[in-house]
Design a protein around this motif. Structure first.
Motif, mmCIF file in Angstrom:
data_model
loop_
_atom_site.group_PDB
_atom_site.id
_atom_site.type_symbol
_atom_site.label_atom_id
_atom_site.label_comp_id
_atom_site.label_asym_id
_atom_site.label_seq_id
_atom_site.Cartn_x
_atom_site.Cartn_y
_atom_site.Cartn_z
ATOM 1 N N ASP A 92 0.459 -1.311 0.096
ATOM 2 C CA ASP A 92 -0.051 0.180 0.198
ATOM 3 C C ASP A 92 0.864 1.421 0.217
ATOM 4 O OD1 ASP A 92 -2.600 -1.470 0.277
ATOM 5 O OD2 ASP A 92 -2.657 -1.698 2.403
ATOM 6 N N TRP A 93 1.784 1.663 0.390
ATOM 7 C CA TRP A 93 2.694 2.359 0.858
ATOM 8 C C TRP A 93 2.762 2.898 -0.310
ATOM 9 C CZ3 TRP A 93 3.165 6.536 3.226
ATOM 10 C CH2 TRP A 93 2.717 6.674 5.106
ATOM 11 N N ALA A 94 3.544 1.687 -0.868
ATOM 12 C CA ALA A 94 4.792 2.155 -2.346
ATOM 13 C C ALA A 94 3.602 1.907 -3.985
ATOM 14 C CB ALA A 94 5.351 0.630 -2.779
ATOM 15 N N SER A 95 2.139 1.956 -3.648
ATOM 16 C CA SER A 95 0.675 2.082 -4.988
ATOM 17 C C SER A 95 0.586 3.469 -4.651
ATOM 18 C CB SER A 95 0.380 1.221 -4.488
ATOM 19 O OG SER A 95 -0.882 1.323 -3.198
ATOM 20 N N ALA A 104 3.591 0.158 -10.720
ATOM 21 C CA ALA A 104 3.216 0.307 -12.245
ATOM 22 C C ALA A 104 3.804 -1.003 -12.861
ATOM 23 C CB ALA A 104 2.825 1.448 -12.499
ATOM 24 N N GLY A 105 3.578 -1.382 -13.710
ATOM 25 C CA GLY A 105 4.559 -1.889 -14.667
ATOM 26 C C GLY A 105 5.254 -2.909 -14.654
ATOM 27 N N LYS A 106 5.914 -3.106 -13.328
ATOM 28 C CA LYS A 106 6.935 -3.556 -12.515
ATOM 29 C C LYS A 106 6.682 -5.018 -12.863
ATOM 30 C CE LYS A 106 9.867 -1.294 -11.285
ATOM 31 N NZ LYS A 106 10.824 -0.591 -12.173
ATOM 32 N N HIS A 126 -4.738 -14.219 -3.252
ATOM 33 C CA HIS A 126 -5.357 -12.869 -2.290
ATOM 34 C C HIS A 126 -4.074 -11.712 -3.651
ATOM 35 C CE1 HIS A 126 -7.954 -13.655 0.576
ATOM 36 N NE2 HIS A 126 -8.228 -14.279 -1.009
ATOM 37 N N LEU A 127 -2.123 -12.185 -3.641
ATOM 38 C CA LEU A 127 -2.111 -11.625 -3.513
ATOM 39 C C LEU A 127 -1.677 -10.971 -5.292
ATOM 40 C CD1 LEU A 127 1.440 -9.456 -3.079
ATOM 41 C CD2 LEU A 127 2.465 -11.758 -3.145
ATOM 42 N N VAL A 132 -2.955 -8.095 -9.774
ATOM 43 C CA VAL A 132 -3.526 -6.853 -11.071
ATOM 44 C C VAL A 132 -4.116 -5.508 -10.803
ATOM 45 C CG1 VAL A 132 -6.252 -6.995 -12.289
ATOM 46 C CG2 VAL A 132 -4.592 -9.347 -11.796
ATOM 47 N N ALA A 133 -4.576 -5.543 -9.132
ATOM 48 C CA ALA A 133 -4.610 -4.349 -9.462
ATOM 49 C C ALA A 133 -3.498 -3.063 -9.121
ATOM 50 C CB ALA A 133 -5.317 -3.869 -8.010
ATOM 51 N N LEU A 134 -2.782 -3.568 -9.049
ATOM 52 C CA LEU A 134 -1.081 -2.302 -9.367
ATOM 53 C C LEU A 134 -0.619 -2.263 -10.743
ATOM 54 C CD1 LEU A 134 0.722 -3.716 -5.431
ATOM 55 C CD2 LEU A 134 -0.795 -1.842 -6.482
ATOM 56 N N ASN A 135 -1.518 -3.201 -11.443
ATOM 57 C CA ASN A 135 -0.943 -3.239 -13.033
ATOM 58 C C ASN A 135 0.360 -4.051 -13.331
ATOM 59 O OD1 ASN A 135 -1.334 -2.683 -15.728
ATOM 60 N ND2 ASN A 135 -0.224 -0.673 -15.930
#
Length: 185
Positions: A92-95, A104-106, A126-127, A132-135
């Motif tokens: 969450d922090w890194a997002s 994103a994109g990593k 779950h991870l 997916v949400a983080l792209n």
């Protein structure tokens, strides 16, 4: 093409975490042209949106390490059928803040170790939903779910199970191939 820098994220705070041991084994199994650095989640405070624009130094460093990596290798235990709170908190922090995600994109890959027989299957599911949400493009196969950890690692953390070592090696090959497929020549 330069060396592929993979950042291994230890999803456990436990001193003798089997997931840390699995990442150390991954270090020994890297394909040629890849390197693996580890990051621990110690010192990352609970996410607080009111401080996301002026994050603590541990968060700034965590984000920097993610951004400087070509790919991410998550090693997660399973707590209550899901990822540990420390891992979700760091993600969450890194997002954040919105629109500035370090993820994103990593390209990413997931593995996990458990003393139970399912080997973190539910946590990994779950991870993967979170990724997916983080792209984040993610390696789908092979799945590396290491169960019955005490039978696969020595007391000092050496992975002795050869089929597991081969699965980790295949995962690393797939991750580096994913990175290469996204790089411009």
């Amino acid at each position: 093409m330069g060396e592929i820098k993979i950042l291994g994220i230890v999803g456990s705070l436990r001193k003798n975490s089997y997931n840390r041991f699995a990442l150390k084994a991954a270090h020994e199994l890297l394909p040629e042209g890849a390197m693996l650095g580890l990051v621990e989640l110690h010192g990352i405070p609970i996410y607080d949106q009111s401080t996301e624009l002026t994050p603590p130094p541990a968060v700034v460093e965590f984000r920097r390490r993610i951004r400087s990596a070509d790919a991410i290798l998550f090693a997660t235990p399973e707590y209550n059928y899901s990822v540990p709170g420390c891992l979700k908190n760091a993600i969450d922090w890194a997002s954040r803040p919105y629109g500035e995600s370090a993820w994103a994109g990593k390209p990413a890959a997931v593995m996990g170790v458990s003393i139970g027989s399912l080997g973190t299957a539910r946590a990994q599911y779950h991870l993967r939903q979170i990724l997916v949400a983080l792209n984040m493009p993610t390696v789908n196969q092979p799945e590396v779910m290491i169960g019955n950890a005490e039978r696969r690692f020595t007391e000092d953390g050496k992975l002795t199970d050869e089929p597991t070592r081969k699965q980790i090696q295949k995962l690393l090959l797939a991750l580096t191939a994913l990175v290469k497929s996204g790089r411009a020549d």
